[in-house]
Design a protein around this motif. Structure first.
Motif, mmCIF file in Angstrom:
data_model
loop_
_atom_site.group_PDB
_atom_site.id
_atom_site.type_symbol
_atom_site.label_atom_id
_atom_site.label_comp_id
_atom_site.label_asym_id
_atom_site.label_seq_id
_atom_site.Cartn_x
_atom_site.Cartn_y
_atom_site.Cartn_z
ATOM 1 N N TYR A 69 -49.008 -51.751 34.442
ATOM 2 C CA TYR A 69 -48.665 -52.659 33.149
ATOM 3 C C TYR A 69 -49.629 -53.739 33.137
ATOM 4 O O TYR A 69 -50.180 -53.965 31.990
ATOM 5 C CB TYR A 69 -47.323 -53.230 33.237
ATOM 6 C CG TYR A 69 -46.313 -52.279 33.213
ATOM 7 C CD1 TYR A 69 -46.292 -51.395 31.889
ATOM 8 C CD2 TYR A 69 -45.503 -52.113 34.175
ATOM 9 C CE1 TYR A 69 -45.262 -50.482 31.930
ATOM 10 C CE2 TYR A 69 -44.405 -51.049 34.171
ATOM 11 C CZ TYR A 69 -44.249 -50.192 32.925
ATOM 12 O OH TYR A 69 -43.433 -49.205 33.170
ATOM 13 N N ARG A 70 -50.240 -54.148 34.143
ATOM 14 C CA ARG A 70 -51.438 -55.431 34.255
ATOM 15 C C ARG A 70 -52.693 -54.831 33.848
ATOM 16 O O ARG A 70 -53.162 -55.679 32.807
ATOM 17 C CB ARG A 70 -51.402 -55.891 35.646
ATOM 18 C CG ARG A 70 -52.388 -57.121 35.791
ATOM 19 C CD ARG A 70 -51.545 -58.309 35.275
ATOM 20 N NE ARG A 70 -52.461 -59.540 35.323
ATOM 21 C CZ ARG A 70 -52.809 -59.862 34.137
ATOM 22 N NH1 ARG A 70 -52.824 -59.639 33.021
ATOM 23 N NH2 ARG A 70 -53.876 -61.237 34.266
ATOM 24 N N GLY A 96 -52.069 -54.431 29.727
ATOM 25 C CA GLY A 96 -52.714 -55.583 29.405
ATOM 26 C C GLY A 96 -51.443 -56.981 29.648
ATOM 27 O O GLY A 96 -51.506 -57.737 29.035
ATOM 28 N N ALA A 97 -50.137 -56.319 30.139
ATOM 29 C CA ALA A 97 -49.098 -57.226 30.519
ATOM 30 C C ALA A 97 -49.852 -58.589 31.156
ATOM 31 O O ALA A 97 -50.248 -58.373 32.408
ATOM 32 C CB ALA A 97 -47.994 -56.551 31.179
ATOM 33 N N GLN A 98 -49.333 -59.677 30.749
ATOM 34 C CA GLN A 98 -49.725 -60.953 31.253
ATOM 35 C C GLN A 98 -49.040 -61.470 32.391
ATOM 36 O O GLN A 98 -49.118 -62.223 33.280
ATOM 37 C CB GLN A 98 -50.276 -61.842 30.482
ATOM 38 C CG GLN A 98 -51.366 -61.367 29.510
ATOM 39 C CD GLN A 98 -52.233 -62.592 28.910
ATOM 40 O OE1 GLN A 98 -51.547 -63.564 28.657
ATOM 41 N NE2 GLN A 98 -53.357 -62.325 28.253
ATOM 42 N N THR A 99 -47.397 -60.998 32.000
ATOM 43 C CA THR A 99 -46.652 -61.787 33.070
ATOM 44 C C THR A 99 -45.453 -60.698 33.547
ATOM 45 O O THR A 99 -45.455 -59.616 33.064
ATOM 46 C CB THR A 99 -45.863 -62.977 32.255
ATOM 47 O OG1 THR A 99 -44.592 -62.241 31.617
ATOM 48 C CG2 THR A 99 -46.477 -63.781 31.230
ATOM 49 N N GLY A 122 -40.058 -59.999 20.960
ATOM 50 C CA GLY A 122 -41.203 -60.815 20.943
ATOM 51 C C GLY A 122 -42.375 -59.583 20.869
ATOM 52 O O GLY A 122 -42.226 -58.396 20.796
ATOM 53 N N THR A 123 -43.623 -60.178 20.851
ATOM 54 C CA THR A 123 -44.627 -59.263 20.471
ATOM 55 C C THR A 123 -45.587 -59.033 21.772
ATOM 56 O O THR A 123 -46.693 -58.432 21.910
ATOM 57 C CB THR A 123 -45.679 -60.112 19.558
ATOM 58 O OG1 THR A 123 -45.860 -61.294 20.159
ATOM 59 C CG2 THR A 123 -45.255 -60.031 18.206
ATOM 60 N N THR A 124 -44.993 -59.699 22.991
ATOM 61 C CA THR A 124 -45.836 -59.469 24.092
ATOM 62 C C THR A 124 -44.882 -58.542 25.095
ATOM 63 O O THR A 124 -43.659 -58.535 25.192
ATOM 64 C CB THR A 124 -46.099 -60.634 24.903
ATOM 65 O OG1 THR A 124 -46.846 -60.529 25.890
ATOM 66 C CG2 THR A 124 -44.683 -61.428 25.271
ATOM 67 N N LEU A 125 -45.668 -57.717 25.888
ATOM 68 C CA LEU A 125 -44.699 -56.758 27.006
ATOM 69 C C LEU A 125 -44.409 -57.461 28.184
ATOM 70 O O LEU A 125 -45.304 -58.007 28.747
ATOM 71 C CB LEU A 125 -45.614 -55.453 27.028
ATOM 72 C CG LEU A 125 -45.097 -54.168 28.093
ATOM 73 C CD1 LEU A 125 -44.049 -53.615 27.235
ATOM 74 C CD2 LEU A 125 -46.075 -53.666 28.642
ATOM 75 N N ILE A 126 -43.275 -57.599 28.571
ATOM 76 C CA ILE A 126 -43.047 -58.438 29.667
ATOM 77 C C ILE A 126 -42.188 -57.263 30.562
ATOM 78 O O ILE A 126 -41.023 -57.174 30.652
ATOM 79 C CB ILE A 126 -42.164 -59.332 29.510
ATOM 80 C CG1 ILE A 126 -42.979 -60.425 28.484
ATOM 81 C CG2 ILE A 126 -41.890 -60.234 30.806
ATOM 82 C CD1 ILE A 126 -42.413 -61.683 28.276
ATOM 83 N N ARG A 138 -39.227 -51.329 26.289
ATOM 84 C CA ARG A 138 -39.373 -52.441 27.223
ATOM 85 C C ARG A 138 -39.081 -52.047 28.604
ATOM 86 O O ARG A 138 -38.191 -51.800 29.023
ATOM 87 C CB ARG A 138 -38.833 -53.621 26.991
ATOM 88 C CG ARG A 138 -39.225 -54.802 25.862
ATOM 89 C CD ARG A 138 -39.493 -54.224 24.706
ATOM 90 N NE ARG A 138 -39.830 -55.183 23.783
ATOM 91 C CZ ARG A 138 -40.174 -55.031 22.564
ATOM 92 N NH1 ARG A 138 -40.395 -53.739 22.004
ATOM 93 N NH2 ARG A 138 -40.344 -56.071 21.736
#
Ligand code: F6P
Length: 552
Positions: A330-331, A335-338, A401-405, A470
């Protein structure tokens, strides 16, 4: 002729396995978990692994069998197994500090042999454990008395970072097993409020301070320890009382003695134990007093269970390896940041905070072992809160939301506090239903068609659609015991290790905390000087200092 300088290793991004993963990602990134589950009815049973009392369901990840094979290829190509064996063998893999990394020796059984510079460190580990046990029993039984002859009722650990987060997290996690006649407090922040609030209702005659600091030089801890000593002396009117009310945990015997603590009341550890890996050293003394030496040894046994699993299980069944590689997927490729860690157990409330230091201080690095800038991302931001509270706060963003966590959900089959409800299902049934519901909703979502079929008006449908897809891991265990907690912590320690190897960083130094410490040391006298100091900072910092000086 001198040897040429060693050639830096090629970037991880040049490795065949990395490149194969990048190409594979382009092919599978668009796949939905619905597409992965529908044709594969066994997926939810197949993509699971067990070890040390934990069951990992990793089926709700955006991976195919090929993804997993490629990730395992990457682990082999970067030498995860060799690096792991080097760590367990006591090699000096912390290259920037020239140290071995041997927290695994802290939980090795008495007959194990772990050599550092030809010396077996295990007997020394058990010697300290035995001394801790004797002391802990003396405090628990009331045999250890304060200066006025009263037994100890309050234990205050003073430490910060790894000398605080481990003990406070584990104490909270194992409160069920603790002696409730003892009050445990943890003072860490240099903000005087922390010490004042944590001591205001304590009787100094019944209070023991454990000053925990690997270096015994950390500003916050030294300031808090000195103020605690002043509080004690003022309360008891006797400087000699310090000896009965202060003990130390440190690697720095000289500084402990300089503080006025009898070396006989110091519990040592070693430079091959990193601060964030030190809960199972003497840094765990406050916890041992709370839960007793027997339960503390159970905790160590759980750490060791996971060490053995990590050391011996094939990579494809190896829990830390799987968690580490999925995180890398994922990272680095999505590009997952968290990364969120969501324990569904109130006792694990401090676990995400503990993991923040473990993970972010270890892998928050931008250069490789040989000092080259990386051209890929390293450690993510780690965060979380116990469920179900988080559901009513930040889960909205994870769902829509718009970010992948990517998230880890942690849950237990049995509660330590079984509590029925009037409606029938117990509190624990309600809690557990939420875990399973969240991972199901995150994975599969709700389509527009399903939303409309439920009678939602057309114009509201976009707001009510859940994309899903997700990714989550679900970690399950029977019940939260000391042994299980040890295994859980070691799982994340080794996950962080695996990722550090993939990213080719030194997971065991923390130079990034130094600059702020040095600057704070310079600024203190500028804040307190009687006459206007000559300020040589940037214009912002100068103005902030002046603002404070005018008002302090
Ligand atoms: O924040 C930096 C750090 O060195 C951590 O790694 C460590 O856990 C913490 O400070 C406390 O250090 P010490 O135990 O030496 O007081």
């Amino acid at each position: 002729m001198s040897d040429p300088a060693p050639r830096p290793a090629p970037s991880r991004t040049q490795l065949p396995a990395w490149q194969a993963l990048a190409a594979h990602h382009a092919e599978v990134a668009g796949l939905h978990l619905r597409d992965l589950f529908a044709p594969d009815p066994q997926r939810g049973e197949r993509l699971t692994a067990q070890g040390a009392g934990l069951r990992l369901d990793y089926s709700k990840n955006r991976v195919t069998d090929e993804t997993l094979d490629l990730l395992l290829d990457l682990a082999r190509e970067v030498g995860v197994e060799q690096r792991r064996d080097a760590m367990f063998a006591g090699e000096r893999i912390n290259v920037t500090e020239g140290r071995a990394v041997l927290h695994t020796a802290l939980r090795a059984p008495q007959d194990a042999v772990v050599l550092v510079d030809g010396e077996n460190v295990v007997p020394g580990v058990h010697e300290v454990l035995d001394r801790m046990a004797t002391f802990a029993e003396a405090v628990r039984s009331g045999e250890w008395r304060g200066a006025t002859g009263q037994p100890i009722r309050n234990v205050v650990n003073i430490g910060i970072g790894g000398s605080d987060l481990g003990p406070v997290m584990a104490y909270e996690a194992l409160k069920h097993y603790a002696d409730r006649d003892l009050t445990l407090r943890f003072v860490s922040n240099v903000d005087g409020t922390d010490l004042v609030e944590k001591t205001r209702d304590l009787d100094p005659a019944e209070t023991l301070f454990i000053v925990s600091s690997k270096t015994f030089t950390t500003q916050e801890t030294m300031a808090n320890a000195a103020s605690a000593r002043a509080w004690l002396i003022e309360g008891l009117g006797d400087e000699g009382a310090v000896a009965r009310h202060f003990v130390a945990v440190s690697t720095n015997a000289d500084a402990v003695q300089g503080f006025g603590i009898d070396p006989a009341n110091m519990f040592g550890f070693w430079d091959w134990v990193g601060g964030r890996y030190s809960l199972d050293s003497a840094i765990g003394l406050s916890l041992m007093i709370a839960v007793g030496p027997g339960q503390f040894r159970e905790l160590l046994a759980g750490f060791h269970d996971m060490d053995e699993h990590f050391r011996t299980a094939p990579l494809e069944d190896n829990l830390p390896v799987l968690l580490g590689l999925l995180g890398v997927w994922y990272r680095n490729f999505f590009g997952a940041q968290t990364h969120a860690v969501l324990p569904y157990d109130q006792y694990l409330a401090y676990f995400p905070a503990y993991l923040q230091q473990l993970d972010m201080e270890s892998n928050g690095k931008h250069v490789t072992l040989s000092g080259q800038d990386v051209d890929y991302d390293t450690g993510p931001v780690v965060w979380g809160q116990p469920g179900t509270n988080g559901q009513h706060a930040f889960y909205q963003l994870i769902h829509q939301g718009t970010t992948l966590i990517p998230c880890d959900f942690l849950a237990f089959a049995q509660s330590l506090n079984p509590l029925p409800t009037a409606q029938g299902p117990s509190h624990h049934d309600l809690l557990t239903a939420n875990v399973f519901a969240q991972t199901e909703a995150l994975a599969f979502g709700k389509t527009r068609e399903e939303v409309l079929a439920g009678g939602v008006p057309e114009e509201l449908a976009p707001h009510r659609v859940f994309e899903g897809n997700r990714p989550t891991n679900t970690l399950l265990a029977e019940r939260l015991t000391p042994r299980l907690l040890g295994a859980l912590i070691a799982l994340y320690e080794h996950k962080v290790f695996v990722q550090g190897v993939v990213w080719n960083v030194n997971s065991f130094d923390q130079w990034g905390v130094e600059l702020g410490k040095v600057l704070a040391g310079q600024i203190v006298p500028e804040l307190t000087a009687d006459s206007e100091p000559e300020l040589r900072h940037d214009s912002s910092t100068n103005a902030l200092i002046r603002w404070y000086r005018e008002r302090r």
